[in-house]
Motif scaffolding. Structure first.
Motif, short mmCIF file in Angstrom:
data_model
loop_
_atom_site.label_atom_id
_atom_site.label_comp_id
_atom_site.label_asym_id
_atom_site.label_seq_id
_atom_site.Cartn_x
_atom_site.Cartn_y
_atom_site.Cartn_z
N UNK A 186 -67.05 -12.34 -56.86
CA UNK A 186 -66.28 -11.94 -55.68
C UNK A 186 -65.01 -12.77 -55.60
N UNK A 187 -63.90 -12.08 -55.45
CA UNK A 187 -62.60 -12.72 -55.29
C UNK A 187 -62.19 -12.58 -53.83
N UNK A 188 -62.09 -13.71 -53.13
CA UNK A 188 -61.85 -13.70 -51.69
C UNK A 188 -60.36 -13.85 -51.39
N UNK A 189 -59.80 -12.81 -50.76
CA UNK A 189 -58.43 -12.82 -50.25
C UNK A 189 -57.40 -13.28 -51.28
N UNK A 190 -57.61 -12.90 -52.54
CA UNK A 190 -56.65 -13.22 -53.59
C UNK A 190 -55.53 -12.20 -53.53
N UNK A 191 -54.30 -12.67 -53.31
CA UNK A 191 -53.13 -11.81 -53.14
C UNK A 191 -53.36 -10.80 -52.00
N UNK A 192 -54.04 -11.28 -50.97
CA UNK A 192 -54.25 -10.45 -49.79
C UNK A 192 -55.36 -9.43 -49.91
N UNK A 193 -56.15 -9.51 -51.00
CA UNK A 193 -57.22 -8.54 -51.21
C UNK A 193 -58.53 -9.26 -51.52
N UNK A 194 -59.60 -8.73 -51.00
CA UNK A 194 -60.93 -9.21 -51.35
C UNK A 194 -61.59 -8.13 -52.20
N UNK A 195 -62.09 -8.53 -53.36
CA UNK A 195 -62.60 -7.53 -54.30
C UNK A 195 -63.75 -8.10 -55.11
#
Length: 518
Positions: A186-195
């Motif tokens: 999980x990538x949290x709020x990386x470049x304004x996106x969580x994915x």
């Protein structure tokens, strides 16, 4: 008799030969690694949750009918910092560490800032992962620790973030026949996106020796999170020959609450929330294209920690999971509750269900709304078409009260019949293990009075003739007075004992294991 699960372990790093009763098969050659929490107090401070305890690793080496054991604490940065301070100074999911009251304001201010944007623990006490030719102790944070699988010595600290932007990573990867590993982070709020990021670590390094396997990581696909600041919690995922299955369940991590947890005097686990009014979204991803299939699959709210297996059959993807109706399992492992659970049954216990889902890969555009699109005869699982074209899936419940499922991994991604696991009908603390037949729905048990077996691991016999041709390995805590703990070997076909190795040393309740064949 009961066992104290909050007692600090003692390591024994030197090899200890077991006293073998029975006959260990001559073909069984290799090492079973097991991992779990082992240290629950440091100085005057104690962990609140069993999952938080500092990792102790065990190895059982099988060679020429003998078995040798050793154990060693994972020398993580967390372990070193706690020991140096003689108190718990690194926070875990269920235990927030606060500065020594005697420390000055600057120290307290730095501690606060570190918890606002947390640098997670490297206390890898959940499982082992193999990337390339290297073995790592892992939990679910962005840190893993390389270990020597023979001596159990701790080696390099590895940060996933150096190779791909993931803050949390599953501790249950999948492996293909070539030895490549597949995992989910999980990538949290990386470049304004969580994915969510599905990635592959190839078995063979592309750039020569002495290069970390993760340096060759390949992103297979990214999936946007349904909510920017509340990503779904997951512990595992499914894989078939052509697809990945990811369950985005309404069991969520509230990122904003995590950032303020320290200031509010609560632990990070309190920032996990179950939303029973929401549905569960099932993602089906094509392994070759890295894209989701067009059909959208939904089911009711549930909490899944462990996938059992998944396979393809006549235009369907079938996947089996161990599912709970709520998130109460985590609460049961607070040490204060565990102490009571070893003495008497917990009335609030929610036992899990073994559920089978069936996903038609291509939903018929001409079929009427309300029609079940599952065409398989051997399952009652359904996928009913709704107006928007999405499918509402209902699982078939194959059995109840089974956890920590293992299969013959040679059948991973293929249709299986047998599942081995811990029997947890009455309590999350298992006192027996079982072999479940998915066709007859029968369960064969092994248990012994006042004994606590670990997750059973299936080891296939070389050139075996059928799915259950092999043995089951489980380490057993023996709480009978003046009796030794042991490693147990069962014939996987009959589920009868063929050998045990008595060990004049401590064994501990653990989480997961990994077998390295020789």
């Amino acid at each position: 008799m009961s066992t104290d699960l909050s007692k600090n372990a003692t390591e024994r790093p030197e090899p200890l030969r077991a006293e073998v009763k029975g006959s260990i098969p001559s073909w069984l050659q290799g090492t079973l690694l097991r991992n779990g929490p082992g240290l629950f107090s440091v100085g005057d401070t104690r962990y609140d949750h069993w999952f938080d305890g500092m990792s102790i690793m065990h190895s059982f080496n099988f060679k020429d009918g003998e078995v040798t054991h050793r154990s060693r604490f994972l020398r993580s940065d967390t372990y070193k910092a706690n020991m140096a301070a003689n108190r718990i100074v690194v926070s875990e999911m269920g235990t927030m560490a606060y500065p020594d009251p005697s420390k000055n304001f600057i120290v307290k201010a730095i501690t606060f800032l570190n918890h606002t944007v947390p640098d997670f623990t490297d206390n890898g006490g959940s499982n082992f992962i193999k990337y390339g030719d290297e073995y790592f102790a892992t939990s679910e944070t962005n840190y893993i620790r390389k270990i020597d699988p023979v001596t159990l010595e701790t080696q390099d600290k590895v940060d996933y973030m150096k190779y791909l932007p993931v803050n949390l990573v599953s501790s249950h990867p999948h492996y293909d026949k070539e030895g490549s590993a597949y995992n989910l982070g999980t990538s949290v709020a990386e470049k304004g996106k969580t994915k969510y990021i599905l990635f592959k670590v190839p078995a063979v390094a592309q750039t020569g020796k002495n290069v970390p396997a993760l340096k060759n990581v390949q992103v297979i696909c990214t999936l946007p999170c349904r909510s920017l600041l509340t990503p779904s919690y997951y512990h595992s995922f499914g894989m078939t020959e052509n697809y990945f299955i990811f369950i985005e369940q309404p069991f969520k991590l509230d990122i904003l609450k995590m950032a303020t947890a320290y200031m509010r005097g609560v632990n990070w686990a309190s920032c996990l929330k179950f939303c029973p009014e929401e549905n569960t979204l099932i993602h089906l991803i094509d392994r070759k294209t890295g894209k989701e299939v067009d059909t959208k699959y939904y089911t009711g709210a549930m909490v899944v920690y462990h996938h059992v297996n998944a396979f393809e059959d006549d235009g369907h993807v079938i996947f089996d999971v161990i599912a709970y109706k709520d998130n109460s399992l985590y609460e049961m492992f607070y040490l204060s509750k565990l102490k009571e659970a070893t003495k008497h049954l917990d009335e609030s216990y929610s036992k899990p269900s073994y559920k089978r889902f069936a996903l038609p890969v291509q939903s018929s555009k001409v079929s009427p709304v309300g029609e079940n699109q599952v065409k398989l005869k051997y399952t009652t699982a359904s996928a009913v078409k709704e107006k928007e074209g999405k499918l509402i899936c209902q699982a078939e419940v194959l059995c109840e009260g089974l956890e920590l499922p293992r299969i013959n991994y040679d059948l991973n991604g293929k249709k299986h019949r047998f599942v081995y696991g811990c029997c947890v009908e009455e309590s999350a603390l298992s006192k027996q293990i079982g072999k479940f037949d998915t066709e007859t729905k029968e369960v064969t048990h092994w248990s012994e009075d006042n004994c606590w077996p670990s997750e059973p691991v299936f080891i296939p016999r070389p050139n075996g003739e059928c799915e259950d041709d092999g043995v089951i390995l489980t380490s057993v805590i023996n709480s009978n007075p003046d009796q030794l703990n042991f490693i147990l070997v069962l014939d996987a076909k009959t589920f009868k004992e063929v050998a045990r190795g008595y060990l004049n040393t401590e064994l501990h309740k653990d989480m997961h294991g990994y077998f390295i064949p020789q």
